[in-house]
Design a protein around this motif. Sequence first.
Motif, PDB file in Angstrom:
ATOM      1  N   LYS A 119      69.852 -74.139  60.387  1.00 38.71           N
ATOM      2  CA  LYS A 119      68.803 -74.864  61.108  1.00 38.71           C
ATOM      3  C   LYS A 119      69.305 -75.241  62.516  1.00 38.71           C
ATOM      4  O   LYS A 119      70.440 -75.701  62.669  1.00 38.71           O
ATOM      5  CB  LYS A 119      68.399 -76.119  60.349  1.00 38.71           C
ATOM      6  N   GLU A 120      68.417 -74.991  63.489  1.00 35.55           N
ATOM      7  CA  GLU A 120      68.806 -75.323  64.879  1.00 35.55           C
ATOM      8  C   GLU A 120      69.151 -76.800  65.016  1.00 35.55           C
ATOM      9  O   GLU A 120      70.045 -77.183  65.773  1.00 35.55           O
ATOM     10  CB  GLU A 120      67.668 -74.957  65.841  1.00 35.55           C
ATOM     11  N   SER A 121      68.466 -77.644  64.254  1.00 27.45           N
ATOM     12  CA  SER A 121      68.714 -79.091  64.340  1.00 27.45           C
ATOM     13  C   SER A 121      70.117 -79.453  63.911  1.00 27.45           C
ATOM     14  O   SER A 121      70.656 -80.476  64.339  1.00 27.45           O
ATOM     15  CB  SER A 121      67.688 -79.842  63.499  1.00 27.45           C
ATOM     16  N   GLU A 122      70.741 -78.612  63.044  1.00 26.88           N
ATOM     17  CA  GLU A 122      72.101 -78.904  62.603  1.00 26.88           C
ATOM     18  C   GLU A 122      73.088 -78.821  63.765  1.00 26.88           C
ATOM     19  O   GLU A 122      74.057 -79.577  63.814  1.00 26.88           O
ATOM     20  CB  GLU A 122      72.506 -77.917  61.492  1.00 26.88           C
ATOM     21  N   LEU A 123      72.840 -77.882  64.704  1.00 31.07           N
ATOM     22  CA  LEU A 123      73.725 -77.767  65.868  1.00 31.07           C
ATOM     23  C   LEU A 123      73.307 -78.707  67.002  1.00 31.07           C
ATOM     24  O   LEU A 123      74.143 -79.325  67.656  1.00 31.07           O
ATOM     25  CB  LEU A 123      73.728 -76.320  66.374  1.00 31.07           C
ATOM     26  N   SER A 124      71.965 -78.772  67.215  1.00 27.56           N
ATOM     27  CA  SER A 124      71.511 -79.610  68.337  1.00 27.56           C
ATOM     28  C   SER A 124      71.795 -81.082  68.103  1.00 27.56           C
ATOM     29  O   SER A 124      71.998 -81.837  69.059  1.00 27.56           O
ATOM     30  CB  SER A 124      70.017 -79.396  68.594  1.00 27.56           C
ATOM     31  N   SER A 125      71.800 -81.478  66.808  1.00 28.10           N
ATOM     32  CA  SER A 125      72.083 -82.895  66.526  1.00 28.10           C
ATOM     33  C   SER A 125      73.504 -83.271  66.922  1.00 28.10           C
ATOM     34  O   SER A 125      73.791 -84.437  67.201  1.00 28.10           O
ATOM     35  CB  SER A 125      71.845 -83.186  65.041  1.00 28.10           C
ATOM     36  N   LEU A 126      74.396 -82.270  66.917  1.00 30.22           N
ATOM     37  CA  LEU A 126      75.778 -82.550  67.293  1.00 30.22           C
ATOM     38  C   LEU A 126      75.923 -82.852  68.786  1.00 30.22           C
ATOM     39  O   LEU A 126      76.867 -83.526  69.204  1.00 30.22           O
ATOM     40  CB  LEU A 126      76.676 -81.358  66.916  1.00 30.22           C
ATOM     41  N   ILE A 127      74.994 -82.346  69.589  1.00 31.19           N
ATOM     42  CA  ILE A 127      75.116 -82.566  71.049  1.00 31.19           C
ATOM     43  C   ILE A 127      73.996 -83.439  71.607  1.00 31.19           C
ATOM     44  O   ILE A 127      73.875 -83.609  72.828  1.00 31.19           O
ATOM     45  CB  ILE A 127      75.143 -81.215  71.793  1.00 31.19           C
ATOM     46  N   ASP A 128      73.146 -83.973  70.716  1.00 32.94           N
ATOM     47  CA  ASP A 128      72.083 -84.874  71.193  1.00 32.94           C
ATOM     48  C   ASP A 128      72.648 -86.112  71.881  1.00 32.94           C
ATOM     49  O   ASP A 128      72.080 -86.637  72.837  1.00 32.94           O
ATOM     50  CB  ASP A 128      71.185 -85.298  70.020  1.00 32.94           C
ATOM     51  N   SER A 129      73.766 -86.610  71.349  1.00 33.14           N
ATOM     52  CA  SER A 129      74.334 -87.858  71.891  1.00 33.14           C
ATOM     53  C   SER A 129      74.922 -87.668  73.287  1.00 33.14           C
ATOM     54  O   SER A 129      75.234 -88.643  73.971  1.00 33.14           O
ATOM     55  CB  SER A 129      75.422 -88.390  70.949  1.00 33.14           C
ATOM     56  N   ILE A 130      75.068 -86.407  73.718  1.00 30.25           N
ATOM     57  CA  ILE A 130      75.669 -86.172  75.035  1.00 30.25           C
ATOM     58  C   ILE A 130      74.763 -86.689  76.150  1.00 30.25           C
ATOM     59  O   ILE A 130      75.200 -87.337  77.097  1.00 30.25           O
ATOM     60  CB  ILE A 130      75.957 -84.665  75.211  1.00 30.25           C
ATOM     61  N   LEU A 131      73.445 -86.428  76.065  1.00 28.76           N
ATOM     62  CA  LEU A 131      72.515 -86.896  77.093  1.00 28.76           C
ATOM     63  C   LEU A 131      72.293 -88.393  77.031  1.00 28.76           C
ATOM     64  O   LEU A 131      72.099 -89.052  78.048  1.00 28.76           O
ATOM     65  CB  LEU A 131      71.178 -86.162  76.957  1.00 28.76           C
TER      66      LEU A 131
ATOM     67  N   ASN B  89      78.624 -65.421  73.484  1.00 29.17           N
ATOM     68  CA  ASN B  89      79.645 -64.854  74.354  1.00 29.17           C
ATOM     69  C   ASN B  89      79.084 -63.884  75.382  1.00 29.17           C
ATOM     70  O   ASN B  89      79.772 -63.494  76.324  1.00 29.17           O
ATOM     71  CB  ASN B  89      80.721 -64.157  73.520  1.00 29.17           C
ATOM     72  N   GLU B  90      77.834 -63.517  75.257  1.00 27.38           N
ATOM     73  CA  GLU B  90      77.191 -62.661  76.243  1.00 27.38           C
ATOM     74  C   GLU B  90      76.272 -63.436  77.177  1.00 27.38           C
ATOM     75  O   GLU B  90      75.566 -62.856  77.999  1.00 27.38           O
ATOM     76  CB  GLU B  90      76.393 -61.565  75.527  1.00 27.38           C
ATOM     77  N   GLY B  91      76.263 -64.749  77.036  1.00 31.92           N
ATOM     78  CA  GLY B  91      75.463 -65.593  77.914  1.00 31.92           C
ATOM     79  C   GLY B  91      74.043 -65.777  77.476  1.00 31.92           C
ATOM     80  O   GLY B  91      73.226 -66.333  78.227  1.00 31.92           O
ATOM     81  N   HIS B  92      73.696 -65.350  76.261  1.00 33.92           N
ATOM     82  CA  HIS B  92      72.340 -65.536  75.762  1.00 33.92           C
ATOM     83  C   HIS B  92      72.194 -66.922  75.153  1.00 33.92           C
ATOM     84  O   HIS B  92      73.127 -67.428  74.511  1.00 33.92           O
ATOM     85  CB  HIS B  92      72.004 -64.462  74.732  1.00 33.92           C
ATOM     86  N   ILE B  93      71.019 -67.508  75.349  1.00 34.00           N
ATOM     87  CA  ILE B  93      70.767 -68.856  74.837  1.00 34.00           C
ATOM     88  C   ILE B  93      70.571 -68.787  73.332  1.00 34.00           C
ATOM     89  O   ILE B  93      69.695 -68.061  72.831  1.00 34.00           O
ATOM     90  CB  ILE B  93      69.521 -69.467  75.508  1.00 34.00           C
ATOM     91  N   MET B  94      71.415 -69.573  72.637  1.00 32.90           N
ATOM     92  CA  MET B  94      71.268 -69.653  71.183  1.00 32.90           C
ATOM     93  C   MET B  94      70.565 -70.942  70.791  1.00 32.90           C
ATOM     94  O   MET B  94      69.711 -70.952  69.907  1.00 32.90           O
ATOM     95  CB  MET B  94      72.642 -69.577  70.507  1.00 32.90           C
ATOM     96  N   VAL B  95      70.941 -72.044  71.434  1.00 31.35           N
ATOM     97  CA  VAL B  95      70.346 -73.349  71.141  1.00 31.35           C
ATOM     98  C   VAL B  95      69.860 -73.942  72.458  1.00 31.35           C
ATOM     99  O   VAL B  95      70.598 -73.953  73.444  1.00 31.35           O
ATOM    100  CB  VAL B  95      71.347 -74.292  70.448  1.00 31.35           C
TER     101      VAL B  95
END
Length: 765
Positions: free
Chosen positions: A198-210, A222-228
């Motif tokens: 789930k995308e939320s599993e990764l995005s939740s890890l960096i939500d606190s950054i903002l 590694n090819e510069g494509h947006i994953m999240v």
Amino acid sequence: MKRNYFKSRLFLKYIWSYLFILLIPLVCMTIFIYENAVTNLRSEIEQSRLAQLTQAKVIIDGRMKELSEIATRISYDKRLARYQVHDPVSSWESIQALDQYKSTSSIIGEMYLYFHQDDKIYSSKGLNNFDVFAKNIRFKNWSKDTLYRDLNEATYPIMRPADIVTNSSGVQETMLAYLIPITPGSSSPHGTVMYLIKESELSSLIDSILGSYQGQTYILDNEGHIMVDNRQGEALTEKDAQALFDNLSPGIEDRNINGQAHSIVSVKSASNGWSYVTIMPSAQFFSSVLHVRSFIIMLFIIVVLVGAAIAVVLARMQYQPISMLVEFAASKAGAKRPDGASASGNELDRIRTALQEYSSRVDLQEPFARNHFLSMLLKYGSAQSLTPELQEAFDLRFDRTHHFVMVIGWDEDNMSETEKQERQDMIELLAQIEIPELNAHGYGVELSQLNQFGLIISFNLGGQDEFSHIRQIVEAVRSNILETFDTIPMIGVGTCYPSPDQLNQSFIEACSAFELRVSNDYGSVTYFEKLSQTQDQEFWIPNNTLLKLSQSLKQGSYDVAAQIVHSAIQNLHTSEHSALLIRCVCFDLLNSILKTASELGHHGMLQEVAPNMIYGNSLDELERSLLKLCAQICAQVEQNTQQEEQSIIDQIVAYIDEHYADNTLSLETVAFEFSISPSHVSRSFKEKMGLNFIQYIWQKRMEEVMHQLKTTSDPLKDIILRVGYLDTPNFIRKFKKETGYTPGQYRKMFSPDGQAASESDLDGE
């Protein structure tokens, strides 16, 4: 605080200048503090985000490594071998094993095991035909065929970008697909482990950054494509984001996106090459320092108010002496505007104008003031009254060791205008004379008589005979005169004295020598010391002493007369002659005094001499009686002199009243007309009239101009010329300063019919 201070432009200018001196560094300091606070806050936020991104990277890298390790264990787990999974008996054990592996990681939404070229796919929930699986799990951007190909051809781990996944129940979720070939690292894998995350599993890890800030957070492969893609507030289009990420390097950067400044922080994983990026508008950093800005603004206002108060105080301190000077200049100017309005220009301009006027007056009056002091020095001998400031102003020095006076005179009978002018030029030549070869200098003094001129000489003796040195100085003066003029005047020379305070005595002696000169020829020189001093007996009073006594009485110089009488009586005190002889000697003093009184016209003085003045009193009482007679004579001389001066001044005033319209009228012409020195006319006129010669003439001309402006309609220029004033513009300027109006305005206001100024008046103004 005087309220009228604020009506002064100069005072307000001083306030503004002090405020500018305060505000310029204050504004710069405020901007510096504010910008520094914003910069520091921004740096802190960016460094915090960098640290948080690094922490998120470490966590996500750990999770991805964990998934790779699970795939490795699956590839070596016999329960999940191809033959074991296809065996209907043991397949339930394989499904159970997959479920166990799934439970070891919290980010795994679902896990699938697929063997190449197989029509089956296995999950923790059971065995599914691939077609059924593709029907139940549908990806928005990942077709069935592409999915089948990727599962069969994957040779290295692949993270699919976040995609919308619809399950068999119709529920949609945004998920990422992570494909790891097994055995990992093998060049010919036999299968693929696919994780749905789930995308939320990764995005939740960096939500606190903002935190509370607006911005975007991205995870790139590694090819510069947006994953999240996690967005708060504004969002970038995929095209803009991709263009941005193509040139992005790890660290902190400032970029201009859509015309706005943005701060970009990125870190890159070394293990899988993924990049973690946050993008935030820089403008919102400023909103984070609102409390700092409010504090700075409040502090700025307080400092400005305090500075304004200090500026007013300093401006008042600086302006106060100027205002005093302005008031003094105005009081001395003697003229103010009738309407009370201030003069044009600021105070400094008015002070400058007043100083220029005073300077011109001083330049005009300085020769007369200098001559007045030297005249008083000859009369009273008080050189100590000349302060160092006056000495510097008058350029006078009495620092030599010896001093004497010369009286230079001419025959005043039948004096032509040319001779008068020549004598005036001679006076100007001798006003200050230097004789360096004899170490002497002299100062000329105009005496009250036009035909006489005094010259004070100061010199250093330098080891020479005193009388010889004096004769050389006199000859040098005569030679100096002869070089410029055809004839030289007659000269009387007084005795030399060591102090300038005794110049009054030398002056009396010089007057005696000049009066008793043997010859009246031009160029004759008479020395007081050479007058007859021979007596039958040494105790008789010398003839030159009696001459000096007589001359001091004629000049009204009581100090010199008193000193002569006192010295004579003291000499008699010390003599050893009989009282009768001493009394006879005293007759010399008394006879000289009475004779001088008779020559001065005081014939009744003899009646005041009682017999006991000679025969019945002691020498001390006799001295007091003689001094009393001298005082009476000198007082009478002073009174007669003042009366004569008043009479002459009255005649001069009458002459000016009659001739003030003559443009050639001047102090010199009046002095020559009445045979008096210009310096004496200037001094006496000011003493008697209360204003100087030039001011009186100006007043007479002003009165006449004002009268004609009121009573006639003649052109202004004609009126000004009629009263003897040739400089029309200068007259108009002075007239306006005196009255507050131009002549045209004055005529319009005060003429009987109120007529307007003529065109010629306006042209003149």
